[in-house]
Structure formats: structure tokens, C-alpha cells
Write a protein that holds these residues in place. Structure first.
Motif, PDB file in Angstrom:
ATOM      1  N   GLN A 142      12.610  34.333 -33.563  1.00 58.05           N
ATOM      2  CA  GLN A 142      13.985  34.341 -33.076  1.00 58.05           C
ATOM      3  C   GLN A 142      14.165  33.634 -31.743  1.00 58.05           C
ATOM      4  OE1 GLN A 142      16.565  35.472 -35.197  1.00 58.05           O
ATOM      5  NE2 GLN A 142      14.708  35.254 -36.433  1.00 58.05           N
ATOM      6  N   SER A 202      19.134  24.122 -44.023  1.00 65.02           N
ATOM      7  CA  SER A 202      18.683  24.964 -42.933  1.00 65.02           C
ATOM      8  C   SER A 202      17.279  25.482 -43.255  1.00 65.02           C
ATOM      9  CB  SER A 202      19.677  26.113 -42.719  1.00 65.02           C
ATOM     10  OG  SER A 202      19.371  26.850 -41.556  1.00 65.02           O
ATOM     11  N   THR A 203      16.888  26.581 -42.657  1.00 61.29           N
ATOM     12  CA  THR A 203      15.518  27.068 -42.813  1.00 61.29           C
ATOM     13  C   THR A 203      15.473  28.577 -43.047  1.00 61.29           C
ATOM     14  OG1 THR A 203      13.386  27.327 -41.697  1.00 61.29           O
ATOM     15  CG2 THR A 203      15.326  27.245 -40.296  1.00 61.29           C
ATOM     16  N   SER A 257       9.645  22.004 -37.006  1.00 60.20           N
ATOM     17  CA  SER A 257       9.977  23.340 -36.510  1.00 60.20           C
ATOM     18  C   SER A 257       9.373  23.623 -35.138  1.00 60.20           C
ATOM     19  CB  SER A 257       9.500  24.409 -37.502  1.00 60.20           C
ATOM     20  OG  SER A 257       8.099  24.363 -37.647  1.00 60.20           O
ATOM     21  N   ARG A 272      19.084  27.466 -47.154  1.00 64.19           N
ATOM     22  CA  ARG A 272      17.948  27.803 -46.293  1.00 64.19           C
ATOM     23  C   ARG A 272      16.689  27.643 -47.132  1.00 64.19           C
ATOM     24  NH1 ARG A 272      20.190  33.453 -43.640  1.00 64.19           N
ATOM     25  NH2 ARG A 272      21.547  32.531 -42.043  1.00 64.19           N
ATOM     26  N   LYS A 281      19.142  25.984 -35.483  1.00 60.01           N
ATOM     27  CA  LYS A 281      19.631  26.100 -36.858  1.00 60.01           C
ATOM     28  C   LYS A 281      20.714  27.170 -36.975  1.00 60.01           C
ATOM     29  CE  LYS A 281      17.236  22.986 -39.095  1.00 60.01           C
ATOM     30  NZ  LYS A 281      17.888  21.812 -39.703  1.00 60.01           N
ATOM     31  N   LYS A 282      20.577  28.251 -36.236  1.00 62.45           N
ATOM     32  CA  LYS A 282      21.607  29.290 -36.234  1.00 62.45           C
ATOM     33  C   LYS A 282      22.929  28.750 -35.677  1.00 62.45           C
ATOM     34  CE  LYS A 282      19.019  33.635 -35.887  1.00 62.45           C
ATOM     35  NZ  LYS A 282      18.764  34.798 -35.009  1.00 62.45           N
ATOM     36  N   GLU A 342      24.521  26.496 -38.302  1.00 62.30           N
ATOM     37  CA  GLU A 342      25.115  27.304 -39.380  1.00 62.30           C
ATOM     38  C   GLU A 342      26.442  27.917 -38.929  1.00 62.30           C
ATOM     39  OE1 GLU A 342      22.697  30.246 -41.180  1.00 62.30           O
ATOM     40  OE2 GLU A 342      21.146  28.839 -41.871  1.00 62.30           O
ATOM     41  N   SER A 361      13.235  30.303 -41.927  1.00 63.66           N
ATOM     42  CA  SER A 361      12.668  30.856 -40.690  1.00 63.66           C
ATOM     43  C   SER A 361      13.707  31.631 -39.874  1.00 63.66           C
ATOM     44  CB  SER A 361      12.083  29.744 -39.822  1.00 63.66           C
ATOM     45  OG  SER A 361      10.982  29.136 -40.456  1.00 63.66           O
ATOM     46  N   ILE A 362      14.968  31.402 -40.152  1.00 65.29           N
ATOM     47  CA  ILE A 362      16.029  32.163 -39.495  1.00 65.29           C
ATOM     48  C   ILE A 362      15.851  33.661 -39.751  1.00 65.29           C
ATOM     49  CG2 ILE A 362      18.500  32.725 -39.782  1.00 65.29           C
ATOM     50  CD1 ILE A 362      19.095  29.770 -39.690  1.00 65.29           C
ATOM     51  N   VAL A 392      14.794  27.564 -34.475  1.00 70.61           N
ATOM     52  CA  VAL A 392      15.583  28.605 -35.141  1.00 70.61           C
ATOM     53  C   VAL A 392      16.920  28.819 -34.431  1.00 70.61           C
ATOM     54  CG1 VAL A 392      15.679  31.092 -35.605  1.00 70.61           C
ATOM     55  CG2 VAL A 392      13.654  29.771 -36.247  1.00 70.61           C
TER      56      VAL A 392
END
Length: 222
Positions: free
Chosen positions: A71, A61-62, A30, A97, A79-80, A83, A64-65, A76
Motif C-alpha cells: 500500500q 491496472s494491477t 512495479s 486489474r 494506480k489507485k 483508477e 497489487s492494489i 500502487v
């Protein structure tokens, strides 16, 4: 079909299926900032799907999103983007997640591994008293996907043991198993973010208490 060689990929062996593409070859650190690493994952994902369009994609995914303090993290943001690509381009998918994974080996910088290393090696570290963290036994990933993957389609699921452990709880459990006292200073700092868990997740973990779940982690992985 499983793509990957790391902790998550190895845990999925019992859940392997010709009908599912488990993508477990993503960026696991991360703290990663190198664009080349994120681009590698994106390219591999697109190529794997092009070759396996008949399969359902399961992507890891995580949680942490959901952390507002992260942010701006490269991890992150990446990963967004993944997704979003999956939701807009892949016909059948499941996105999990996941929280702070605990298992044998893996990234030494994960919370559980870091705390264990500091305590076992008598290293001094700082304890943030306000911090809370969600933990997940690596073995629970395969158990969950075996029972839910085929019936669950086109969803994002928040998956972790649904209890917010404070760091002192985790440290005390590690100390008990390691028979060592941690050397740490305490700071009135730290934060955590709330996660909405579906009823399926609450039911999945309903047969074990937070205390027993944490003790099981220390017994298996220390």
C-alpha cells in the motif's frame, strides 16, 4: 484505438476497435519510483480521453492494489489515483486489474521472466516457500476484452487465472521445459493476498486446469 507499444498493447491488435480506447501506455515497472514517469502516464491518459470522449476507455491496472503489503508502493499509490480519476471523470470505462503477466519479452523483472532467466543462466536465487502468485497469459487479455468489452461498462474487474501458484510449482514447470535445474536456497518466508474473482472470470478459465495452464505458459514462452 490502442495507445502503447509494449507487451499489452501488442497483444490487443485483434481486439482493436474504433469504439474503444485501449490505454496500454502506462508505467509497467512495479518498482518504478520516478514521479516524472507517473506524471507522464497521467497526462497522456487525460489528453487521450479529451480527444476520444466518444469512446469507452479500457485501462489496465494491477491486482497489487489488493496487496496490503504494497500500500505504500509508489506504483500502487499511482494506480489507485488513476483508477479514482477514471471513475470520477470518465463516462464509459472498464478497468482490468491484472496479475503477473507471462508473454514473449516484456519487463525482465516480472516473476516468470525473472525465474526463467535465473534457471536458464544457472544463477543462484532465493525461493520463498510461503509465496503464492497469480499468473496471466498475455494472450488471454485480448480474448477476454473481445468477448466482454462492449457489454461491460463502468466496472473494475480482477483478471487473472484464478489459481494461486506456489513458487515451487512455477520453478518445476520452468525446469522441465528448460531441461535445467534451478540453483536456489529455500526460506520459510513469503506471502500472498486473496483476490475475489467474478463468476465471469471463473467461467472464462473453466476449461483448463492449473497444471495445464502453467504447462502452456512454459511451452509458449520458454
Amino acid at each position: 484505438m490502442i495507445l502503447g507499444t509494449g507487451l499489452v498493447a501488442n497483444s490487443l491488435q485483434t481486439a482493436d476497435s474504433k469504439d474503444i480506447l485501449f490505454f496500454a501506455s502506462g508505467v509497467s515497472n512495479s518498482l518504478e519510483t520516478r514521479a516524472s514517469e507517473f506524471e507522464r502516464e497521467f497526462s497522456l491518459l487525460k489528453a487521450a480521453y479529451e480527444e476520444n470522449k466518444e469512446k469507452k476507455l479500457v485501462y489496465f491496472s494491477t491486482l497489487s492494489i489488493l496487496d496490503q503489503s504494497k500500500q505504500d508502493s509508489h506504483y500502487v499509490i499511482h494506480k489507485k489515483e488513476i483508477e479514482s480519476y477514471i471513475k470520477n471523470n470518465i463516462e464509459h470505462y472498464l478497468i482490468l486489474r491484472i496479475g503477473n503477466i507471462v508473454g514473449k519479452g516484456g519487463n525482465p523483472n516480472t516473476l516468470f521472466n525473472f525465474l526463467t532467466t535465473q534457471i536458464v543462466n544457472n544463477n543462484e536465487f532465493a525461493l520463498h516457500l510461503k509465496a503464492r502468485r497469480l499468473l496471466l497469459d498475455i494472450e488471454d487479455i485480448s480474448k477476454f476484452v473481445e468477448s466482454h468489452c462492449l457489454e461491460t461498462d463502468n466496472k473494475i474487474i480482477n483478471f487473472s487465472y484464478p489459481y494461486y501458484y506456489d513458487l515451487k510449482e512455477i520453478i518445476n514447470a520452468i525446469e522441465k521445459k528448460a531441461h535445467k535445474k534451478g540453483i536456489y536456497s529455500e526460506a520459510n518466508e513469503g506471502d500472498f493476498y486473496k483476490v475475489d474473482f467474478e463468476e465471469d472470470i471463473m467461467t472464462f478459465f473453466s476449461n483448463i486446469s492449473p497444471e495445464d495452464y502453467l504447462e502452456n505458459l512454459t511451452q509458449k514462452y520458454i
